[in-house]
Design a protein around this motif. Structure first.
Motif, PDB file in Angstrom:
ATOM      1  N   VAL A 267     101.739  58.119 -37.293  1.00  0.00           N
ATOM      2  CA  VAL A 267     102.907  57.370 -36.819  1.00  0.00           C
ATOM      3  C   VAL A 267     102.998  57.515 -35.307  1.00  0.00           C
ATOM      4  O   VAL A 267     102.911  58.626 -34.772  1.00  0.00           O
ATOM      5  CB  VAL A 267     104.215  57.892 -37.464  1.00  0.00           C
ATOM      6  CG1 VAL A 267     105.375  56.972 -37.099  1.00  0.00           C
ATOM      7  CG2 VAL A 267     104.081  57.993 -38.978  1.00  0.00           C
ATOM      8  N   THR A 268     103.148  56.377 -34.636  1.00  0.00           N
ATOM      9  CA  THR A 268     103.366  56.387 -33.189  1.00  0.00           C
ATOM     10  C   THR A 268     104.859  56.538 -32.945  1.00  0.00           C
ATOM     11  O   THR A 268     105.655  55.721 -33.430  1.00  0.00           O
ATOM     12  CB  THR A 268     102.851  55.072 -32.574  1.00  0.00           C
ATOM     13  OG1 THR A 268     101.494  54.887 -33.002  1.00  0.00           O
ATOM     14  CG2 THR A 268     102.891  55.130 -31.065  1.00  0.00           C
ATOM     15  N   VAL A 269     105.227  57.608 -32.241  1.00  0.00           N
ATOM     16  CA  VAL A 269     106.661  57.917 -32.080  1.00  0.00           C
ATOM     17  C   VAL A 269     106.997  58.105 -30.596  1.00  0.00           C
ATOM     18  O   VAL A 269     106.121  58.473 -29.808  1.00  0.00           O
ATOM     19  CB  VAL A 269     107.052  59.207 -32.852  1.00  0.00           C
ATOM     20  CG1 VAL A 269     106.717  59.078 -34.329  1.00  0.00           C
ATOM     21  CG2 VAL A 269     106.371  60.430 -32.263  1.00  0.00           C
TER      22      VAL A 269
ATOM     23  N   LEU B 207     108.954  52.151 -39.578  1.00  0.00           N
ATOM     24  CA  LEU B 207     109.564  53.084 -40.523  1.00  0.00           C
ATOM     25  C   LEU B 207     111.075  52.931 -40.540  1.00  0.00           C
ATOM     26  O   LEU B 207     111.713  52.956 -41.587  1.00  0.00           O
ATOM     27  CB  LEU B 207     109.253  54.528 -40.109  1.00  0.00           C
ATOM     28  CG  LEU B 207     107.925  55.140 -40.475  1.00  0.00           C
ATOM     29  CD1 LEU B 207     107.920  56.594 -40.038  1.00  0.00           C
ATOM     30  CD2 LEU B 207     107.689  55.057 -41.970  1.00  0.00           C
TER      31      LEU B 207
ATOM     32  N   LYS C 118     104.747  57.921 -25.488  1.00  0.00           N
ATOM     33  CA  LYS C 118     104.587  57.904 -26.945  1.00  0.00           C
ATOM     34  C   LYS C 118     103.679  59.063 -27.368  1.00  0.00           C
ATOM     35  O   LYS C 118     102.905  59.591 -26.551  1.00  0.00           O
ATOM     36  CB  LYS C 118     103.930  56.591 -27.387  1.00  0.00           C
ATOM     37  CG  LYS C 118     104.754  55.351 -27.080  1.00  0.00           C
ATOM     38  CD  LYS C 118     105.717  55.082 -28.203  1.00  0.00           C
ATOM     39  CE  LYS C 118     106.384  53.727 -28.029  1.00  0.00           C
ATOM     40  NZ  LYS C 118     107.298  53.408 -29.110  1.00  0.00           N
TER      41      LYS C 118
ATOM     42  N   ARG D  39      96.045  55.041 -42.194  1.00  0.00           N
ATOM     43  CA  ARG D  39      96.860  53.990 -41.595  1.00  0.00           C
ATOM     44  C   ARG D  39      97.547  54.493 -40.338  1.00  0.00           C
ATOM     45  O   ARG D  39      97.884  55.679 -40.225  1.00  0.00           O
ATOM     46  CB  ARG D  39      97.965  53.559 -42.568  1.00  0.00           C
ATOM     47  CG  ARG D  39      97.490  52.654 -43.682  1.00  0.00           C
ATOM     48  CD  ARG D  39      98.676  51.961 -44.318  1.00  0.00           C
ATOM     49  NE  ARG D  39      99.602  52.890 -44.959  1.00  0.00           N
ATOM     50  CZ  ARG D  39     100.935  52.715 -44.997  1.00  0.00           C
ATOM     51  NH1 ARG D  39     101.478  51.679 -44.413  1.00  0.00           N
ATOM     52  NH2 ARG D  39     101.712  53.595 -45.621  1.00  0.00           N
ATOM     53  N   VAL D  40      97.765  53.578 -39.401  1.00  0.00           N
ATOM     54  CA  VAL D  40      98.543  53.904 -38.208  1.00  0.00           C
ATOM     55  C   VAL D  40      99.742  52.962 -38.180  1.00  0.00           C
ATOM     56  O   VAL D  40      99.579  51.747 -38.300  1.00  0.00           O
ATOM     57  CB  VAL D  40      97.702  53.719 -36.921  1.00  0.00           C
ATOM     58  CG1 VAL D  40      98.534  54.060 -35.692  1.00  0.00           C
ATOM     59  CG2 VAL D  40      96.448  54.573 -36.978  1.00  0.00           C
ATOM     60  N   ILE D  41     100.929  53.522 -38.116  1.00  0.00           N
ATOM     61  CA  ILE D  41     102.119  52.669 -38.056  1.00  0.00           C
ATOM     62  C   ILE D  41     103.020  53.120 -36.923  1.00  0.00           C
ATOM     63  O   ILE D  41     102.896  54.245 -36.430  1.00  0.00           O
ATOM     64  CB  ILE D  41     102.905  52.691 -39.389  1.00  0.00           C
ATOM     65  CG1 ILE D  41     103.235  54.126 -39.803  1.00  0.00           C
ATOM     66  CG2 ILE D  41     102.153  51.973 -40.481  1.00  0.00           C
ATOM     67  CD1 ILE D  41     104.078  54.193 -41.052  1.00  0.00           C
ATOM     68  N   ASP D  42     103.922  52.247 -36.533  1.00  0.00           N
ATOM     69  CA  ASP D  42     104.846  52.587 -35.458  1.00  0.00           C
ATOM     70  C   ASP D  42     106.178  53.047 -36.068  1.00  0.00           C
ATOM     71  O   ASP D  42     106.588  52.572 -37.123  1.00  0.00           O
ATOM     72  CB  ASP D  42     105.065  51.368 -34.562  1.00  0.00           C
ATOM     73  CG  ASP D  42     105.741  51.778 -33.264  1.00  0.00           C
ATOM     74  OD1 ASP D  42     105.008  52.230 -32.348  1.00  0.00           O
ATOM     75  OD2 ASP D  42     106.984  51.702 -33.179  1.00  0.00           O
ATOM     76  N   MET D  43     106.800  53.966 -35.371  1.00  0.00           N
ATOM     77  CA  MET D  43     108.095  54.510 -35.822  1.00  0.00           C
ATOM     78  C   MET D  43     109.099  53.385 -36.109  1.00  0.00           C
ATOM     79  O   MET D  43     109.895  53.478 -37.043  1.00  0.00           O
ATOM     80  CB  MET D  43     108.622  55.430 -34.723  1.00  0.00           C
ATOM     81  CG  MET D  43     109.950  56.049 -35.003  1.00  0.00           C
ATOM     82  SD  MET D  43     109.745  57.638 -35.801  1.00  0.00           S
ATOM     83  CE  MET D  43     111.434  58.186 -35.895  1.00  0.00           C
TER      84      MET D  43
ATOM     85  N   THR E  44     110.899  62.934 -30.160  1.00  0.00           N
ATOM     86  CA  THR E  44     111.204  62.861 -31.597  1.00  0.00           C
ATOM     87  C   THR E  44     110.947  64.216 -32.254  1.00  0.00           C
ATOM     88  O   THR E  44     109.981  64.901 -31.933  1.00  0.00           O
ATOM     89  CB  THR E  44     110.299  61.804 -32.270  1.00  0.00           C
ATOM     90  OG1 THR E  44     110.458  60.560 -31.590  1.00  0.00           O
ATOM     91  CG2 THR E  44     110.639  61.623 -33.733  1.00  0.00           C
TER      92      THR E  44
END
Lengths: 424, 95
Positions: free
Chosen positions: B15-17, A415, B3, A408-412, B21
């Motif tokens: 997770v894209t941060v 979260l 990012k 899965r790919v999610i954005d911060m 970070t």
């Protein structure tokens, strides 16, 4: 044994340790019904004398008295430490003061510990690894790196010419009998097994690695750091370790991954969730799920189950802002098995606030389990949708266990939203 | 804002941060297996393995370097409580 006398084990090899018959508890975790011994040894060669391990600080005088019977301090060329825990290094600072010319040999991983133990950065020592050896003239001490038996620094030292293995805590036990040798002392079999179960069991993979090094050796005698010296059938103890380091029961579903769902429930809500987690996992091929009510069992056999499992899910209600005691009792009893390679999850029903699930998840992470799927929390009675969420939790855990979970790919920002919600 | 994509290999989640970070800020929230104790770069509990993308992390500080050395960490290890992402792709796992 006469009081204060060094005991010969083999030509030029003496026990110079100490007896501690009054100890009743060792290191918080072990009972010692007749005390223990701190075994230290002295090996004489044609061109040097080695001291292998020392004793607990309170017994330093006894140790030095015995050592002085078999060697002068200025003869000592080597001090070998198989393990740096204070019960074996208590007399080390004084020994180093009395024999300043002696070279210190420790395992590669003992270096930082030695500095911390002696509170000095200015130490001279030689780190050794498997295959390294030192010569005492006509005798050779060879080192076997055996980490995590039961500390990172532990090693064994083998006297080649005599076939004597100074094994450190491996093959040791807390048993005190002045007759010293395994064919002379009282029945210490319980102590041997008990010691393994509490000290070595969490490190059984490392036990197997160490046995791979030890089994090929010619073994006339095993001289451990605690308990009887094993001169009668020493190899039997090596074989026993091999048995103890393997799963005790045949696993008829060996090719499957195993998920154990433990739960405890006040009104049957968490029980229904547990059943759903179990059923969801069972839908996935290659996973064998089992369901256990903690109220119907005791901690020790559950710990045995956990040792062999690949995944663990814990269902707990929340009572007064906490997970319930039977869950904590089980989760605080896992120091004797390795759990860090397992997958964990939590779920549960609650009446007011439901903190128990997050607390159990944190505990599982603290034990270094992976907790890849967020737990399901249900206020009071689970609806069909909520039970489906539990089944989905079971499916996801099973897919993680079998390595088939979709990445899965999610954005911060997602979260952050989730964690704000969880706290609210 | 630049990012970065941080992949936690043990749980299969990327997770894209935002750049800047620290790994600790992400790994705990996403449930990765990296564990923490002091959270201030002293204890070494959170040593993790950088599977790829080491060049996309800020350089080690003197403090982090010392703790890694004391723990006999390898070239591919970093402290998750200290390591800061700069951009690009980074793949990590506990350890």
């Amino acid at each position: 044994m006469e009081p204060g006398v060094a005991v010969p084990l083999a030509p030029g090899v003496h026990w110079v340790g100490a007896l501690d018959p009054n100890l009743r508890e060792f290191d918080v975790i072990l009972k010692t019904a007749n005390g223990t011994t701190y075994n230290a040894y002295c090996v004489r060669g044609s061109a040097g004398v080695a001291v292998i391990d020392t004793v607990k600080a309170e017994y330093a005088d006894t140790f030095f008295a015995r050592l002085e019977q078999v060697a002068r301090y200025d003869e000592i060329t080597a001090i070998v430490l198989n393990h740096l825990e204070p019960d074996h290094t208590g007399a080390l600072p004084e020994l180093m003061r009395r024999a300043p010319q002696a070279r210190l040999y420790i395992s590669v991983r003992a270096q930082m510990m030695l500095k911390a133990l002696l509170k000095s950065e200015e130490l001279t020592y030689t780190p050794v690894n498997t295959g390294d050896s030192i010569s005492l003239g006509d005798r050779t001490l060879r080192f076997l790196n055996t980490p995590y038996l039961h500390w990172p620094d532990t090693q064994c030292t083998y006297l080649e010419e005599a076939g004597v293995l100074f094994s450190g805590d491996v093959f040791g036990c807390h048993f005190c009998d002045a007759r010293l040798f395994n064919d002379r002392v009282g029945d210490f079999r319980f102590s041997f097994e008990y010691y393994y179960a509490h000290i070595m069991r969490p490190f059984r993979e490392y036990v197997r690695d160490a046995l791979d090094l030890i089994e090929p050796l010619e073994l006339n005698l095993i001289a451990p750091a605690h308990g009887p010296i094993l001169r009668d059938a020493p190899r039997a103890y090596v074989q026993r370790y091999r048995q103890l380091a393997a799963p005790q029961l045949h696993n008829e579903a060996d090719r499957d991954k195993t998920l154990i769902v433990f739960y405890i429930s006040s009104y049957g809500n968490t029980a229904r969730m547990a059943q759903a987690v179990h059923d969801g996992a069972e839908e996935i091929d290659g996973v064998r799920a089992s369901l256990y009510d903690l109220q119907g069992g005791e901690v020790a056999p559950f710990v045995d189950l956990i040792e062999e499992a690949d995944g663990l899910a814990f269902g707990t209600p929340t009572i007064n802002g906490d997970a319930v005691k039977p869950i904590w009792d089980l989760l605080s009893s896992l120091a004797v098995v390795k759990v860090s390679d397992k997958l964990g999850a939590a779920f549960g029903s609650y009446g007011w606030s439901g903190e128990g699930v997050n607390m159990v998840e944190d505990r599982l992470r603290g034990l270094k389990l992976r907790v890849p799927v967020k737990g399901v929390r249900v206020k009071l009675i689970p609806t069909e949708d909520e039970l489906e969420a539990c089944r989905e939790l079971g499916r996801e855990l099973a897919l993680h266990l079998t390595g088939r979970i979709a990445r899965r790919v999610i954005d911060m920002s997602e979260l952050l939203k989730e964690s704000t919600h969880a706290q609210g | 804002m630049p990012k970065a994509n941080v992949t936690f290999e043990d749980i299969g989640i990327t997770v894209t941060v935002p750049a800047g970070t620290r790994l600790i800020e992400v790994s705990e929230k996403v449930g990765a297996g990296i564990t923490y104790s002091c959270r201030e770069g002293e204890c070494g509990t959170c040593i993790m393995k950088i599977v790829s993308g080491m060049e996309n992390l800020a350089q080690r500080s003197v403090l982090e370097d010392k703790v890694l050395q004391e723990n006999m960490a390898g070239r591919n290890n970093r402290l998750a409580c200290q390591a800061q992402v700069l951009g690009g792709e980074i793949v990590v796992r506990p350890g």
